[in-house]
Design a protein around this motif. Structure first.
Motif, PDB file in Angstrom:
ATOM      1  N   MET A   1       0.758  -1.378   0.245  1.00 39.75           N
ATOM      2  CA  MET A   1      -0.215  -0.058   0.083  1.00 39.75           C
ATOM      3  C   MET A   1       1.159   1.312   0.202  1.00 39.75           C
ATOM      4  O   MET A   1       2.168   1.367   0.413  1.00 39.75           O
ATOM      5  N   VAL A   2       0.811   2.067  -0.739  1.00 41.86           N
ATOM      6  CA  VAL A   2       1.841   3.620  -1.175  1.00 41.86           C
ATOM      7  C   VAL A   2       0.845   4.539   0.432  1.00 41.86           C
ATOM      8  O   VAL A   2      -0.612   4.461   0.432  1.00 41.86           O
ATOM      9  N   MET A   3       1.642   4.783   1.282  1.00 39.16           N
ATOM     10  CA  MET A   3       1.587   5.883   1.838  1.00 39.16           C
ATOM     11  C   MET A   3       1.419   7.185   1.627  1.00 39.16           C
ATOM     12  O   MET A   3       2.435   7.666   1.035  1.00 39.16           O
ATOM     13  N   GLY A   4       0.188   7.715   1.017  1.00 40.42           N
ATOM     14  CA  GLY A   4      -0.067   8.805  -0.110  1.00 40.42           C
ATOM     15  C   GLY A   4       0.750  10.360   0.450  1.00 40.42           C
ATOM     16  O   GLY A   4       0.600  11.198  -0.301  1.00 40.42           O
ATOM     17  N   GLN A   5       0.710  10.355   1.622  1.00 40.00           N
ATOM     18  CA  GLN A   5       0.444  11.416   2.058  1.00 40.00           C
ATOM     19  C   GLN A   5       0.216  11.644   3.621  1.00 40.00           C
ATOM     20  O   GLN A   5      -0.464  10.633   4.438  1.00 40.00           O
ATOM     21  N   ILE A   6       1.101  12.070   4.704  1.00 42.13           N
ATOM     22  CA  ILE A   6       1.400  12.199   6.065  1.00 42.13           C
ATOM     23  C   ILE A   6       1.810  13.786   6.579  1.00 42.13           C
ATOM     24  O   ILE A   6       2.256  14.143   6.077  1.00 42.13           O
TER      25      ILE A   6
ATOM     26  N   PHE B   1      -4.419  -1.499  10.280  1.00 41.98           N
ATOM     27  CA  PHE B   1      -5.415  -0.843   9.407  1.00 41.98           C
ATOM     28  C   PHE B   1      -5.151  -1.756   7.999  1.00 41.98           C
ATOM     29  O   PHE B   1      -5.749  -1.919   7.029  1.00 41.98           O
ATOM     30  N   LEU B   2      -4.328  -2.532   7.568  1.00 39.73           N
ATOM     31  CA  LEU B   2      -3.874  -2.732   5.916  1.00 39.73           C
ATOM     32  C   LEU B   2      -5.144  -3.787   5.647  1.00 39.73           C
ATOM     33  O   LEU B   2      -5.059  -4.864   6.445  1.00 39.73           O
ATOM     34  N   PRO B   3      -4.942  -3.736   4.203  1.00 40.44           N
ATOM     35  CA  PRO B   3      -6.682  -4.897   4.141  1.00 40.44           C
ATOM     36  C   PRO B   3      -5.540  -6.182   4.189  1.00 40.44           C
ATOM     37  O   PRO B   3      -4.481  -6.067   3.736  1.00 40.44           O
ATOM     38  N   GLU B   4      -6.098  -7.324   3.775  1.00 41.65           N
ATOM     39  CA  GLU B   4      -5.828  -8.345   4.389  1.00 41.65           C
ATOM     40  C   GLU B   4      -4.565  -8.472   2.438  1.00 41.65           C
ATOM     41  O   GLU B   4      -5.344  -8.373   2.032  1.00 41.65           O
ATOM     42  N   GLY B   5      -4.152  -9.362   2.705  1.00 42.19           N
ATOM     43  CA  GLY B   5      -2.903  -9.411   1.864  1.00 42.19           C
ATOM     44  C   GLY B   5      -2.059  -8.247   1.584  1.00 42.19           C
ATOM     45  O   GLY B   5      -1.290  -8.570   0.854  1.00 42.19           O
ATOM     46  N   PHE B   6      -1.906  -7.203   2.236  1.00 40.77           N
ATOM     47  CA  PHE B   6      -1.252  -6.235   1.965  1.00 40.77           C
ATOM     48  C   PHE B   6      -0.189  -6.151   3.266  1.00 40.77           C
ATOM     49  O   PHE B   6      -1.058  -6.715   4.571  1.00 40.77           O
ATOM     50  N   ASP B   7       0.863  -5.598   3.275  1.00 40.38           N
ATOM     51  CA  ASP B   7       1.928  -6.339   4.134  1.00 40.38           C
ATOM     52  C   ASP B   7       3.163  -5.337   4.305  1.00 40.38           C
ATOM     53  O   ASP B   7       4.337  -5.387   4.839  1.00 40.38           O
ATOM     54  N   THR B   8       3.053  -4.135   3.467  1.00 37.80           N
ATOM     55  CA  THR B   8       3.923  -3.654   3.054  1.00 37.80           C
ATOM     56  C   THR B   8       3.668  -1.913   2.495  1.00 37.80           C
ATOM     57  O   THR B   8       2.532  -2.043   1.894  1.00 37.80           O
ATOM     58  N   ILE B   9       4.466  -0.704   3.257  1.00 34.08           N
ATOM     59  CA  ILE B   9       3.517   0.289   2.891  1.00 34.08           C
ATOM     60  C   ILE B   9       5.497   1.114   2.710  1.00 34.08           C
ATOM     61  O   ILE B   9       6.264   0.704   3.099  1.00 34.08           O
ATOM     62  N   ILE B  10       4.487   1.326   0.984  1.00 36.55           N
ATOM     63  CA  ILE B  10       5.958   2.124   0.723  1.00 36.55           C
ATOM     64  C   ILE B  10       5.002   4.067   0.873  1.00 36.55           C
ATOM     65  O   ILE B  10       4.353   4.222   0.252  1.00 36.55           O
ATOM     66  N   THR B  11       6.073   4.767   0.271  1.00 41.12           N
ATOM     67  CA  THR B  11       6.208   6.290   0.156  1.00 41.12           C
ATOM     68  C   THR B  11       6.982   6.824  -0.788  1.00 41.12           C
ATOM     69  O   THR B  11       8.452   5.921  -0.441  1.00 41.12           O
ATOM     70  N   GLU B  12       6.873   7.883  -0.980  1.00 36.60           N
ATOM     71  CA  GLU B  12       8.134   8.724  -1.594  1.00 36.60           C
ATOM     72  C   GLU B  12       8.151  10.322  -0.126  1.00 36.60           C
ATOM     73  O   GLU B  12       7.635  10.883  -0.023  1.00 36.60           O
ATOM     74  N   VAL B  13       9.610  10.635  -0.418  1.00 32.23           N
ATOM     75  CA  VAL B  13       9.655  11.876  -0.357  1.00 32.23           C
ATOM     76  C   VAL B  13      10.882  12.622  -1.108  1.00 32.23           C
ATOM     77  O   VAL B  13      11.564  12.538  -1.556  1.00 32.23           O
ATOM     78  N   ASP B  14      10.171  13.751  -0.710  1.00 30.73           N
ATOM     79  CA  ASP B  14      11.041  14.825  -1.426  1.00 30.73           C
ATOM     80  C   ASP B  14      12.938  15.010  -0.978  1.00 30.73           C
ATOM     81  O   ASP B  14      12.208  15.191   0.610  1.00 30.73           O
ATOM     82  N   ALA B  15      13.921  14.919  -1.539  1.00 30.46           N
ATOM     83  CA  ALA B  15      15.059  14.965  -0.904  1.00 30.46           C
ATOM     84  C   ALA B  15      14.969  15.584  -0.028  1.00 30.46           C
ATOM     85  O   ALA B  15      16.002  16.583   0.705  1.00 30.46           O
ATOM     86  N   LYS B  16      14.593  17.373  -0.646  1.00 29.06           N
ATOM     87  CA  LYS B  16      14.525  18.341  -0.004  1.00 29.06           C
ATOM     88  C   LYS B  16      14.231  18.530   0.735  1.00 29.06           C
ATOM     89  O   LYS B  16      14.040  19.595   2.047  1.00 29.06           O
TER      90      LYS B  16
END
Length: 176
Positions: free
Chosen positions: A102-107, A129-144
Motif C-alpha cells: 500500500m502506498v502511503m499517499g501523504q502524511i 488497518f492494511l487490507p488482508e494480503g497487504f504487508d508493506t507500506i511504501i512512500t516517497e519523499v522529496d529529497a529537499k
C-alpha cells in the motif's frame, strides 16, 4: 485525547483537505518549508473519497477535529495523480511482490501537534488497518524535505532507491 481511526465521513475528508492546504508550499513561507517540511500533492475531495472507499485513510482526531492524517493509496490509483505516476513506475521496478503493498499517499500533522508522537502512531495504525494480503507500506519523499526524511528514518523506513522526476530528486522508501 487524540483518537486514531479510519476516516469514514465527508466532514473528515474535508478536514484532511483543509489541513493539506495549510501545508502546501504555496501557502508556506520559505522558512516554514525548511523548518517544518511541506506537502507535494494537492488532492480533490472526489479523489480523496475514491481512495478512502478502496482503503480508508488513517486520521488522528481530537475533539472531532482532524489533527493529522496518513492517506492510503491503493496501487490501482497509480494513474490518478500526475506527479505520482513516476513513483509507481519506480516501485514496479524494485518491488518483487507487486500486489502486496500500500502506498502511503501523504502524511501530515497539524503544526501545534508536531513532535508529540502522532507521526509514529499514524503509521502504526495504518499498518494495523492494511487490507488482508497487504504487508508493506511504501512512500516517497522529496529529497529537499529534510524534516520528512528524518521522521521516516526515525520510525524504520529504509530507502529502496533514489530517482529524479519532474526536476526533483525523490527518495522511494519502505517501512521495515
Amino acid at each position: 485525547m487524540i483518537v486514531y481511526k479510519q476516516a469514514s465521513t465527508t466532514q473528515e475528508l474535508e478536514q484532511i483537505l483543509a489541513l493539506q492546504q495549510q501545508n502546501l508550499p504555496k501557502n508556506l513561507s520559505q522558512s516554514d518549508i525548511i523548518k517544518d517540511g511541506f506537502l507535494s500533492v494537492e488532492h480533490s475531495l472526489e479523489l480523496l473519497k475514491e481512495m478512502n472507499d478502496m482503503c480508508q485513510h488513517i486520521i488522528a482526531v481530537e475533539n472531532e477535529k482532524v489533527v493529522g492524517y496518513a492517506l492510503c493509496m491503493h496501487p490501482t490509483f497509480s494513474e490518478s495523480i500526475e506527479i505520482l505516476k513516476p513513483m509507481f513506475y519506480e516501485i514496479n521496478k524494485v518491488v518483487k511482490n507487486k500486489g502486496n503493498y500500500m502506498v502511503m499517499g501523504q502524511i501530515c500533522i497539524a503544526k501545534t501537534y508536531r513532535g508529540k508522537g502522532l507521526f509514529r502512531k499514524l503509521y502504526a495504525n495504518m499498518k494495523a488497518f492494511l487490507p488482508e494480503g497487504f504487508d508493506t507500506i511504501i512512500t516517497e519523499v522529496d529529497a529537499k524535505n529534510q524534516r520528512s526524511m528524518d521522521a521516516h528514518r526515525a520510525i524504520g523506513f529504509v530507502e529502496l532507491k533514489n530517482y529524479r522526476s519532474d526536476g526533483k530528486e525523490w527518495s522511494l522508501i519502505v517501512m521495515q
